[in-house]
Design a protein around this motif. Sequence first.
Motif, mmCIF file in Angstrom:
data_model
loop_
_atom_site.group_PDB
_atom_site.id
_atom_site.type_symbol
_atom_site.label_atom_id
_atom_site.label_comp_id
_atom_site.label_asym_id
_atom_site.label_seq_id
_atom_site.Cartn_x
_atom_site.Cartn_y
_atom_site.Cartn_z
ATOM 1 N N ILE A 1 0.861 -1.178 0.000
ATOM 2 C CA ILE A 1 0.000 0.000 0.000
ATOM 3 C C ILE A 1 0.901 1.232 0.000
ATOM 4 O O ILE A 1 1.852 1.312 0.769
ATOM 5 C CB ILE A 1 -0.941 0.011 1.223
ATOM 6 C CG1 ILE A 1 -1.954 -1.128 1.112
ATOM 7 C CG2 ILE A 1 -1.658 1.353 1.345
ATOM 8 C CD1 ILE A 1 -2.891 -1.245 2.299
ATOM 9 N N ALA B 1 -2.149 6.538 8.130
ATOM 10 C CA ALA B 1 -1.607 7.648 7.342
ATOM 11 C C ALA B 1 -1.978 8.990 7.966
ATOM 12 O O ALA B 1 -1.139 9.881 8.117
ATOM 13 C CB ALA B 1 -2.116 7.574 5.904
ATOM 14 N N VAL C 1 -3.902 7.182 -0.615
ATOM 15 C CA VAL C 1 -3.627 5.878 -0.005
ATOM 16 C C VAL C 1 -4.171 4.850 -0.971
ATOM 17 O O VAL C 1 -5.385 4.761 -1.173
ATOM 18 C CB VAL C 1 -4.307 5.717 1.368
ATOM 19 C CG1 VAL C 1 -4.057 4.325 1.932
ATOM 20 C CG2 VAL C 1 -3.816 6.777 2.355
ATOM 21 N N ALA D 1 -4.889 1.423 6.828
ATOM 22 C CA ALA D 1 -3.766 2.194 6.289
ATOM 23 C C ALA D 1 -4.105 3.678 6.248
ATOM 24 O O ALA D 1 -3.269 4.535 6.561
ATOM 25 C CB ALA D 1 -3.405 1.691 4.888
ATOM 26 N N ARG D 2 -5.353 3.989 5.874
ATOM 27 C CA ARG D 2 -5.779 5.394 5.825
ATOM 28 C C ARG D 2 -5.715 6.024 7.213
ATOM 29 O O ARG D 2 -5.263 7.157 7.380
ATOM 30 C CB ARG D 2 -7.220 5.484 5.282
ATOM 31 C CG ARG D 2 -7.261 5.862 3.822
ATOM 32 C CD ARG D 2 -8.692 6.009 3.296
ATOM 33 N NE ARG D 2 -8.815 5.248 2.068
ATOM 34 C CZ ARG D 2 -9.557 4.163 1.903
ATOM 35 N NH1 ARG D 2 -10.283 3.696 2.904
ATOM 36 N NH2 ARG D 2 -9.575 3.544 0.751
ATOM 37 N N VAL E 1 1.315 5.248 0.513
ATOM 38 C CA VAL E 1 0.738 6.431 1.162
ATOM 39 C C VAL E 1 1.545 7.651 0.714
ATOM 40 O O VAL E 1 2.771 7.649 0.823
ATOM 41 C CB VAL E 1 0.796 6.304 2.701
ATOM 42 C CG1 VAL E 1 0.337 7.595 3.369
ATOM 43 C CG2 VAL E 1 -0.035 5.125 3.180
ATOM 44 N N VAL F 1 -2.550 14.080 3.645
ATOM 45 C CA VAL F 1 -2.431 12.766 3.003
ATOM 46 C C VAL F 1 -3.152 12.880 1.669
ATOM 47 O O VAL F 1 -4.357 13.095 1.630
ATOM 48 C CB VAL F 1 -3.079 11.663 3.863
ATOM 49 C CG1 VAL F 1 -3.038 10.334 3.129
ATOM 50 C CG2 VAL F 1 -2.384 11.565 5.205
#
Lengths: 88, 88
Positions: free
Chosen positions: A4, A63, A78, A59-60, A6, A75
């Motif tokens: 993933i 981030a 992602v 993950a978001r 970012v 950000v």
Amino acid sequence: MPTIVVEVMPKAELLDPAGKAVSGALARLGHTVFTSVRIGKRFELTVDGPVTEATLAEARMIAEEMLSNQVIEDVISVHEAPAVGVGA
Amino acid sequence: MPTIVVEVMPKAELLDPAGKAVSGALARLGHTVFTSVRIGKRFELTVDGPVTEATLAEARMIAEEMLSNQVIEDVISVHEAPAVGVGA
């Protein structure tokens, strides 16, 4: 293993002194077509197993809360990397 | 104005101590699905005028020679940003 990506950039309304310095250096060296440079970060998170909607949501969250400083950075993306271990 | 994005990552065969630290912190905080983290850089070069093949070639040259350290880093992508000023 899936990855993933970012992407974090300094907020548009804030100065980016490092980017400003690079931009000035490029102009001095004759690369005048590039009028401004901003420098951000790119994280690659290797995922153990398939990338699900839950993994992306986690993950978001990471981030927003850990990989970026929300006071000065945004950000901007992602997403799952399209290929594994291959640069473009 | 159009933007060219340059992505630089530490070489795969090299240690990335900052990424390692983030990876360890994520594991301690319970985010065990992410087994490794690598941290690179993302540059946005604003272009004065349209992005031609020549502009991209110049950006590629700058990316290799000035924005990255070829001893420890790889330029993994030099491409025009799909939209202007919009994050995804």
